[in-house]
Design an enzyme around this catalytic site. Sequence first.
Site, PDB file in Angstrom:
ATOM      1  N   THR A 150      -1.415  -0.787   5.342  1.00 21.56           N
ATOM      2  CA  THR A 150       0.025  -0.607   5.476  1.00 21.56           C
ATOM      3  C   THR A 150       0.299   0.812   5.960  1.00 21.56           C
ATOM      4  O   THR A 150      -0.534   1.698   5.754  1.00 21.56           O
ATOM      5  CB  THR A 150       0.629  -0.850   4.081  1.00 21.56           C
ATOM      6  OG1 THR A 150       0.506  -2.227   3.793  1.00 21.56           O
ATOM      7  CG2 THR A 150       2.062  -0.410   3.956  1.00 21.56           C
ATOM      8  N   ASP A 181       6.018  -5.138  -2.154  1.00 18.36           N
ATOM      9  CA  ASP A 181       6.850  -3.998  -2.571  1.00 18.36           C
ATOM     10  C   ASP A 181       7.504  -3.289  -1.384  1.00 18.36           C
ATOM     11  O   ASP A 181       8.544  -2.650  -1.541  1.00 18.36           O
ATOM     12  CB  ASP A 181       5.968  -2.981  -3.294  1.00 18.36           C
ATOM     13  CG  ASP A 181       4.853  -2.481  -2.367  1.00 18.36           C
ATOM     14  OD1 ASP A 181       4.027  -3.319  -1.928  1.00 18.36           O
ATOM     15  OD2 ASP A 181       4.838  -1.281  -2.035  1.00 18.36           O
ATOM     16  N   THR A 201       1.809   2.396  -0.919  1.00 19.56           N
ATOM     17  CA  THR A 201       0.955   1.332  -0.385  1.00 19.56           C
ATOM     18  C   THR A 201       0.021   0.850  -1.485  1.00 19.56           C
ATOM     19  O   THR A 201      -0.252   1.579  -2.438  1.00 19.56           O
ATOM     20  CB  THR A 201       0.149   1.844   0.832  1.00 19.56           C
ATOM     21  OG1 THR A 201      -0.715   0.800   1.291  1.00 19.56           O
ATOM     22  CG2 THR A 201      -0.697   3.049   0.494  1.00 19.56           C
ATOM     23  N   GLY A 202      -0.456  -0.369  -1.338  1.00 19.56           N
ATOM     24  CA  GLY A 202      -1.369  -0.914  -2.338  1.00 19.56           C
ATOM     25  C   GLY A 202      -0.964  -2.320  -2.725  1.00 19.56           C
ATOM     26  O   GLY A 202      -0.256  -3.002  -1.973  1.00 19.56           O
ATOM     27  N   GLY A 204       1.106  -4.850  -3.852  1.00 19.37           N
ATOM     28  CA  GLY A 204       2.551  -4.902  -4.048  1.00 19.37           C
ATOM     29  C   GLY A 204       2.990  -5.483  -5.378  1.00 19.37           C
ATOM     30  O   GLY A 204       3.967  -5.014  -5.977  1.00 19.37           O
TER      31      GLY A 204
END
Length: 280
Positions: A150, A181, A201-202, A204
């Site tokens: 992302t 997210d 980021t990661g 969500g």
Amino acid sequence: MVALIIHGGAGNMSGRLAGAKKSALQNIVLETSSLLKGGAQSLAAVEYAVKLLEDDPLFNAGRGSYPNMEGMVEMDAIIVEGTSLNFGAVAGIRNVGNPVVVARKVLDQGKCCLLAGEGATRFAAANGFEFVPDEELASKTDRPTGALGTVGAVALDSKGGIAAATSTGGTARKPPGRVGDSPLIGCGAIADSLVGGVSATGEGEFLMRIMISRVVLDCLQQGSSPGEAAAHAIDLLGKRVQGKGGVICLNGSGQTGYAFNTPGMAVAYINGKGETGVSV
Ligand code: ASP
């Protein structure tokens, strides 16, 4: 004084792509910061940086997006203007090359903040955005989950305005209709020109449970440095909900910071003192 921090996701950064990602991030920081130095507003700067990242198939946003489990590309994006606190966002948008530019259009039009699904795709078409087929958007090679990232950007302009933006193709092989997210205010991004700006980021599903970007902003408001604020939010993400991810942020003094609990995170920045850095 201006400052800019951008990211290309947190995850298992593959060695083969690391060098290319690093130089892409460096070039984008260089190009975008010269716009800021020339007087561009933070909102225009984050839109510009994220658009370039979306155009680069090395990243999971715009071209390079992970298709969902049915092979369709559904993308999420948000752009936040920290002086008005207004934002524009799109969720599950299809067949556009630059979801962040559509999000900016939603913001500028001012009729709503978040457009989802078919309505978002139709809004883009009605506003003249070119139709881009899934084959052009979908990430070409079957890379392991997390190899692409992302993207996001946070900028401080010469007038003290702060803005943030985030864009993603979402998680690999997600169910149709799944929204992460990224397009949610306080989760994927947040900005307040009185305090600072954040992009996340990661995973969500975990980031949104703790509203991670809001956590970072609250820490900045209480006087933490960007590095401390980012570290606190990532610590909370890991301890409270066992989530994995990363955040970038900056404050009104032009200090930048980031933290992650994944094996790697792609980040590049220029802070208010003109110091630059890049890590993948
Ligand atoms: N946060 C994004 C999502 O859950 C994915 C990512 O940042 O890698 O959609």
